[in-house]
Design a protein around this motif. Sequence first.
Motif, PDB file in Angstrom:
ATOM      1  N   THR A  63      39.007  47.317  57.976  1.00  0.00           N
ATOM      2  CA  THR A  63      40.274  46.380  58.274  1.00  0.00           C
ATOM      3  C   THR A  63      41.608  46.366  58.227  1.00  0.00           C
ATOM      4  OG1 THR A  63      39.671  44.602  57.984  1.00  0.00           O
ATOM      5  CG2 THR A  63      39.003  45.472  60.797  1.00  0.00           C
ATOM      6  N   GLN A  64      42.705  46.947  58.266  1.00  0.00           N
ATOM      7  CA  GLN A  64      43.919  46.384  57.747  1.00  0.00           C
ATOM      8  C   GLN A  64      44.596  44.743  57.411  1.00  0.00           C
ATOM      9  OE1 GLN A  64      45.380  48.783  56.418  1.00  0.00           O
ATOM     10  NE2 GLN A  64      44.234  50.617  57.283  1.00  0.00           N
ATOM     11  N   ALA A  65      43.926  44.313  58.169  1.00  0.00           N
ATOM     12  CA  ALA A  65      44.305  42.872  58.410  1.00  0.00           C
ATOM     13  C   ALA A  65      43.667  42.101  57.587  1.00  0.00           C
ATOM     14  CB  ALA A  65      43.897  41.925  59.426  1.00  0.00           C
ATOM     15  N   SER A  66      42.593  42.678  56.747  1.00  0.00           N
ATOM     16  CA  SER A  66      41.667  42.000  56.149  1.00  0.00           C
ATOM     17  C   SER A  66      41.622  43.141  54.291  1.00  0.00           C
ATOM     18  CB  SER A  66      40.097  41.773  56.146  1.00  0.00           C
ATOM     19  OG  SER A  66      39.440  42.802  56.948  1.00  0.00           O
ATOM     20  N   ARG A  67      42.064  44.221  54.384  1.00  0.00           N
ATOM     21  CA  ARG A  67      42.065  45.510  53.270  1.00  0.00           C
ATOM     22  C   ARG A  67      42.058  44.043  51.804  1.00  0.00           C
ATOM     23  NH1 ARG A  67      38.947  49.296  52.486  1.00  0.00           N
ATOM     24  NH2 ARG A  67      39.806  51.089  51.660  1.00  0.00           N
ATOM     25  N   GLY A  68      43.147  43.869  51.888  1.00  0.00           N
ATOM     26  CA  GLY A  68      43.338  43.364  50.372  1.00  0.00           C
ATOM     27  C   GLY A  68      42.764  42.741  49.921  1.00  0.00           C
ATOM     28  N   PHE A  69      42.089  41.340  50.464  1.00  0.00           N
ATOM     29  CA  PHE A  69      40.644  40.889  50.898  1.00  0.00           C
ATOM     30  C   PHE A  69      39.843  41.232  50.294  1.00  0.00           C
ATOM     31  CE2 PHE A  69      37.860  37.932  52.071  1.00  0.00           C
ATOM     32  CZ  PHE A  69      37.328  36.886  50.988  1.00  0.00           C
ATOM     33  N   SER A  70      39.250  41.939  51.359  1.00  0.00           N
ATOM     34  CA  SER A  70      37.702  43.048  50.820  1.00  0.00           C
ATOM     35  C   SER A  70      37.560  43.310  49.581  1.00  0.00           C
ATOM     36  CB  SER A  70      37.451  43.781  52.206  1.00  0.00           C
ATOM     37  OG  SER A  70      38.347  44.731  52.401  1.00  0.00           O
ATOM     38  N   MET A  71      39.132  44.704  49.327  1.00  0.00           N
ATOM     39  CA  MET A  71      39.074  45.174  47.856  1.00  0.00           C
ATOM     40  C   MET A  71      38.969  44.273  46.391  1.00  0.00           C
ATOM     41  SD  MET A  71      39.482  48.566  48.710  1.00  0.00           S
ATOM     42  CE  MET A  71      39.360  48.912  47.193  1.00  0.00           C
ATOM     43  N   LEU A  72      39.652  42.405  46.948  1.00  0.00           N
ATOM     44  CA  LEU A  72      39.263  41.920  45.969  1.00  0.00           C
ATOM     45  C   LEU A  72      38.972  40.912  45.622  1.00  0.00           C
ATOM     46  CD1 LEU A  72      40.755  39.541  44.113  1.00  0.00           C
ATOM     47  CD2 LEU A  72      41.507  37.992  45.863  1.00  0.00           C
ATOM     48  N   VAL A  73      37.590  41.033  47.498  1.00  0.00           N
ATOM     49  CA  VAL A  73      35.827  40.407  46.644  1.00  0.00           C
ATOM     50  C   VAL A  73      35.190  41.887  46.362  1.00  0.00           C
ATOM     51  CG1 VAL A  73      34.139  39.957  48.260  1.00  0.00           C
ATOM     52  CG2 VAL A  73      36.255  38.640  48.591  1.00  0.00           C
ATOM     53  N   ALA A  74      35.532  42.748  46.995  1.00  0.00           N
ATOM     54  CA  ALA A  74      34.923  44.023  46.107  1.00  0.00           C
ATOM     55  C   ALA A  74      34.434  44.201  44.487  1.00  0.00           C
ATOM     56  CB  ALA A  74      34.901  45.431  46.633  1.00  0.00           C
ATOM     57  N   ALA A  75      35.863  43.897  44.181  1.00  0.00           N
ATOM     58  CA  ALA A  75      36.271  43.925  42.743  1.00  0.00           C
ATOM     59  C   ALA A  75      35.545  43.079  41.785  1.00  0.00           C
ATOM     60  CB  ALA A  75      37.757  43.632  42.526  1.00  0.00           C
ATOM     61  N   GLY A  76      36.052  41.711  42.844  1.00  0.00           N
ATOM     62  CA  GLY A  76      34.738  40.383  42.453  1.00  0.00           C
ATOM     63  C   GLY A  76      33.286  40.907  42.043  1.00  0.00           C
ATOM     64  N   LEU A  77      32.587  41.460  42.748  1.00  0.00           N
ATOM     65  CA  LEU A  77      31.886  41.978  43.273  1.00  0.00           C
ATOM     66  C   LEU A  77      31.178  43.071  41.765  1.00  0.00           C
ATOM     67  CD1 LEU A  77      30.975  41.440  46.575  1.00  0.00           C
ATOM     68  CD2 LEU A  77      29.642  40.145  44.513  1.00  0.00           C
ATOM     69  N   VAL A  78      32.157  43.930  41.660  1.00  0.00           N
ATOM     70  CA  VAL A  78      31.743  44.851  40.454  1.00  0.00           C
ATOM     71  C   VAL A  78      32.025  44.201  39.295  1.00  0.00           C
ATOM     72  CG1 VAL A  78      32.762  46.746  39.441  1.00  0.00           C
ATOM     73  CG2 VAL A  78      32.267  47.008  42.194  1.00  0.00           C
ATOM     74  N   VAL A  79      32.788  42.936  38.951  1.00  0.00           N
ATOM     75  CA  VAL A  79      33.125  42.343  37.934  1.00  0.00           C
ATOM     76  C   VAL A  79      31.866  41.678  37.358  1.00  0.00           C
ATOM     77  CG1 VAL A  79      35.126  40.893  36.751  1.00  0.00           C
ATOM     78  CG2 VAL A  79      35.606  42.939  37.677  1.00  0.00           C
ATOM     79  N   LEU A  80      31.609  41.109  38.358  1.00  0.00           N
ATOM     80  CA  LEU A  80      30.498  39.912  38.117  1.00  0.00           C
ATOM     81  C   LEU A  80      29.829  40.874  38.007  1.00  0.00           C
ATOM     82  CD1 LEU A  80      30.017  36.875  38.092  1.00  0.00           C
ATOM     83  CD2 LEU A  80      29.831  37.437  40.326  1.00  0.00           C
ATOM     84  N   GLY A  81      28.781  41.858  38.647  1.00  0.00           N
ATOM     85  CA  GLY A  81      28.135  42.671  38.564  1.00  0.00           C
ATOM     86  C   GLY A  81      27.735  43.356  37.116  1.00  0.00           C
ATOM     87  N   GLY A  82      28.936  43.814  36.432  1.00  0.00           N
ATOM     88  CA  GLY A  82      29.039  44.317  35.205  1.00  0.00           C
ATOM     89  C   GLY A  82      28.615  42.789  33.932  1.00  0.00           C
ATOM     90  N   ALA A  83      29.404  41.773  34.188  1.00  0.00           N
ATOM     91  CA  ALA A  83      29.321  40.635  33.445  1.00  0.00           C
ATOM     92  C   ALA A  83      28.120  40.634  33.837  1.00  0.00           C
ATOM     93  CB  ALA A  83      30.408  39.977  33.376  1.00  0.00           C
ATOM     94  N   ILE A  84      26.756  40.783  34.534  1.00  0.00           N
ATOM     95  CA  ILE A  84      25.998  40.085  35.098  1.00  0.00           C
ATOM     96  C   ILE A  84      24.907  40.906  33.883  1.00  0.00           C
ATOM     97  CG2 ILE A  84      23.627  39.686  36.417  1.00  0.00           C
ATOM     98  CD1 ILE A  84      25.093  37.484  35.726  1.00  0.00           C
TER      99      ILE A  84
END
Length: 133
Positions: A63-84
């Motif tokens: 959804t275009q309305a939440s695209r930026g936010f979903s990418m931010l959450v996705a990046a946060g999850l990927v970074v957190l997974g890599g850090a863990i």
Amino acid sequence: MTTTPADTTPKDPRAGWARRLLSTGSDPDPRFSLANERTFLAWIRTSLGMIALGVGIATFVSTQASRGFSMLVAAGLVVLGGAISTMSWFRWLRVEQAMRLGHGIPPARMGLYLAVGILVLALMSIAVIFTAP
């Protein structure tokens, strides 16, 4: 012709890096080392799950309305997974060295980092849900 006696000292079967990192102390009971390894693998599974969830959110939330936010959450999850995953290796090493030296198990910090990271992502999600049109 003289021959020299063969070296009768047993060779260390570990690779070079393992020999350097685990050369102090004595070998602990294999059950404890294997339990430490299982804990390490559990943290790796957790980190892979977080990375997969991040990739899934980035791929399937469209959804275009939440695209930026979903990418931010996705990046946060990927970074957190890599850090863990990185912290889990250092945790495995610290516990293995403590067991070899006969010291107590060092306190774990990864659970706190994981909980704080998930809390931040959850609060961000709640903020977007309540501010969405």
